[in-house]
Every structure is written in structure tokens, then in C-alpha cells.
Motif scaffolding. Structure first.
Motif, short mmCIF file in Angstrom:
data_model
loop_
_atom_site.label_atom_id
_atom_site.label_comp_id
_atom_site.label_asym_id
_atom_site.label_seq_id
_atom_site.Cartn_x
_atom_site.Cartn_y
_atom_site.Cartn_z
N ASP A 59 -9.53 -38.24 31.37
CA ASP A 59 -10.68 -38.72 32.27
C ASP A 59 -12.02 -37.90 32.22
N CYS A 60 -11.88 -36.58 32.07
CA CYS A 60 -12.87 -35.68 31.86
C CYS A 60 -14.00 -36.24 30.40
N PHE A 61 -12.96 -36.58 29.51
CA PHE A 61 -13.60 -36.82 28.14
C PHE A 61 -14.16 -38.46 28.11
N ALA A 62 -13.53 -39.10 28.89
CA ALA A 62 -13.98 -40.75 29.28
C ALA A 62 -15.26 -40.58 29.76
N ASP A 63 -15.55 -39.48 30.98
CA ASP A 63 -16.84 -39.53 31.52
C ASP A 63 -17.71 -39.00 30.47
N ALA A 64 -17.56 -38.48 29.68
CA ALA A 64 -18.32 -37.77 28.41
C ALA A 64 -18.86 -39.11 27.71
N GLY A 65 -17.82 -39.91 27.51
CA GLY A 65 -17.99 -41.31 26.61
C GLY A 65 -19.06 -41.94 27.43
N GLN A 66 -18.86 -42.37 28.55
CA GLN A 66 -19.72 -42.99 29.40
C GLN A 66 -20.87 -42.45 29.30
N TYR A 67 -21.08 -41.07 29.72
CA TYR A 67 -22.21 -40.26 29.42
C TYR A 67 -23.37 -40.74 27.90
N GLY A 68 -22.35 -40.66 27.17
CA GLY A 68 -23.02 -41.05 25.71
C GLY A 68 -23.34 -42.45 25.79
N TYR A 69 -22.43 -43.28 26.29
CA TYR A 69 -22.90 -44.72 26.05
C TYR A 69 -24.18 -44.94 26.86
N ASP A 70 -24.40 -44.32 28.05
CA ASP A 70 -25.55 -44.57 29.06
C ASP A 70 -26.75 -43.92 28.62
N ASN A 71 -26.50 -42.72 27.83
CA ASN A 71 -27.88 -41.82 27.30
C ASN A 71 -28.02 -41.74 25.91
N CYS A 72 -27.09 -41.99 25.21
CA CYS A 72 -27.15 -41.42 23.64
C CYS A 72 -26.84 -42.78 22.85
N LYS A 73 -26.78 -43.99 23.23
CA LYS A 73 -26.40 -44.98 22.60
C LYS A 73 -26.90 -45.09 21.21
N TRP A 74 -28.30 -44.83 20.88
CA TRP A 74 -28.76 -45.06 19.70
C TRP A 74 -28.50 -43.89 18.55
N PRO A 75 -28.42 -42.78 19.08
CA PRO A 75 -28.16 -41.72 18.08
C PRO A 75 -26.58 -41.55 17.63
N CYS A 76 -25.75 -42.16 18.68
CA CYS A 76 -24.34 -41.81 18.56
C CYS A 76 -23.66 -43.09 18.07
N LEU A 77 -23.67 -44.21 18.92
CA LEU A 77 -23.03 -45.41 18.45
C LEU A 77 -23.60 -46.03 17.18
N PHE A 78 -25.09 -46.06 17.02
CA PHE A 78 -25.47 -46.76 15.89
C PHE A 78 -25.75 -45.85 14.91
N GLY A 79 -25.55 -44.34 14.84
CA GLY A 79 -25.77 -43.42 13.96
C GLY A 79 -24.40 -42.76 13.84
N SER A 80 -24.35 -41.43 13.30
CA SER A 80 -23.00 -40.92 13.19
C SER A 80 -22.75 -40.10 14.55
N TRP A 81 -21.45 -40.34 14.96
CA TRP A 81 -21.02 -39.45 15.95
C TRP A 81 -21.24 -38.04 16.02
N CYS A 82 -21.34 -37.39 14.71
CA CYS A 82 -21.51 -35.93 14.52
C CYS A 82 -22.71 -35.57 14.03
N SER A 83 -23.60 -36.52 14.00
CA SER A 83 -25.03 -36.25 13.70
C SER A 83 -25.65 -35.15 14.62
N ARG A 84 -26.52 -34.33 14.27
CA ARG A 84 -27.33 -33.38 15.25
C ARG A 84 -27.99 -34.10 16.14
N SER A 85 -28.70 -35.43 15.90
CA SER A 85 -29.25 -36.08 17.06
C SER A 85 -28.31 -36.57 18.08
N CYS A 86 -27.11 -36.82 17.80
CA CYS A 86 -25.99 -37.68 18.62
C CYS A 86 -25.51 -36.25 19.48
N LEU A 87 -25.42 -35.12 18.75
CA LEU A 87 -24.51 -34.10 19.17
C LEU A 87 -25.62 -33.39 20.27
#
Length: 133
Positions: free
Chosen positions: A81-109
Motif C-alpha cells: 500500500d505504501c508503494f501504491a501511494d507512491a505510484g499515485q503520487y507519481g501519477y498525480d505529480n510526475c506523469k510526463w517525466p515518468c509515464l511518458f518517459g523512462s521510469w528510471c530517468s533522472r527527471s522522473c526520479l
């Protein structure tokens, strides 16, 4: 009187109460076995794959990510559940650099790491770290 360890039911792993986290020591051991980094089979990659799979129909399905993590790793649902919360945060705040870029890119991280303190407080045990790709 001799100090006695409390009996822990075999169905629930002990949670590190001192740390106040949702993950048990056993969860921490499971995650450590998968290891960190960004390679296939690492904890960060498994979490990233589950997060990406939880995105559909232009929305993020937190419960899908949580279930995926439990199925792929064997950690408890309270820990996942903690990591699902992190996923929700990523979706809400980091969609462009993470979802549409590489998940391990410096911009996503860089974006998702803004939530790292919350995630670590939720988890409560050491977790394998992601490495930029």
C-alpha cells in the motif's frame, strides 16, 4: 520474571513498531532479496512495472498497483500500500517525466523523490534503492 517474547501469529509478520511503518521485517527481507537498481527483477523495476500496468483509461488504479506488487513480490498488502501511494503520487505529480518517459530517468526520479520521505515513513524498514538509467 524472565523477559518473554510475545507470540506472533504465523499469518502476520511483525511490523517494526519503533519505526511506525506498514512493512514488516519480513517484508524488508523479501525486498532486499530482489535488490535495488533498475534491472529486470529488481524491486524498483517490479514497482515501476506494476505502476505502469495500473495506468489505464487515463487514470491510475491504485488497488491494481497494490495487488500487482503483492503478487509479484510476496510482500504484505499493508506494505505494498505504501508503494501504491507512491505510484499515485507519481501519477498525480510526475506523469510526463515518468509515464511518458523512462521510469528510471533522472527527471522522473527527481520528481518522484519529492515524495520519498513520506514513502520511507510509511514503509518503516530499509528498502532497496533505485539507480538512474
Amino acid at each position: 520474571l524472565a523477559h518473554r517474547q510475545p507470540q506472533v501469529p504465523t499469518t502476520a509478520a511483525p511490523v517494526d513498531e519503533a519505526a511506525g511503518g506498514s512493512c514488516s521485517v519480513e517484508d524488508g527481507g523479501i525486498m532486499a532479496k530482489f535488490g535495488g537498481g533498475n534491472a529486470d527483477g529488481s524491486i524498483p523495476k517490479i514497482f515501476a512495472n506494476c505502476g505502469r500496468a495500473a495506468y489505464s483509461w487515463f487514470s491510475f488504479h491504485r488497488n491494481s498497483m497494490q495487488s500487482c506488487i503483492v503478487e509479484e513480490t510476496g510482500i504484505t498488502s499493508s506494505c505494498a500500500d505504501c508503494f501504491a501511494d507512491a505510484g499515485q503520487y507519481g501519477y498525480d505529480n510526475c506523469k510526463w517525466p515518468c509515464l511518458f518517459g523512462s521510469w528510471c530517468s533522472r527527471s522522473c526520479l527527481s520528481c518522484s523523490n519529492r515524495n520519498a520521505e513520506y514513502v520511507q515513513a510509511c514503509v518503516g524498514v530499509p528498502t532497496p534503492q533505485v539507480m538512474a538509467c
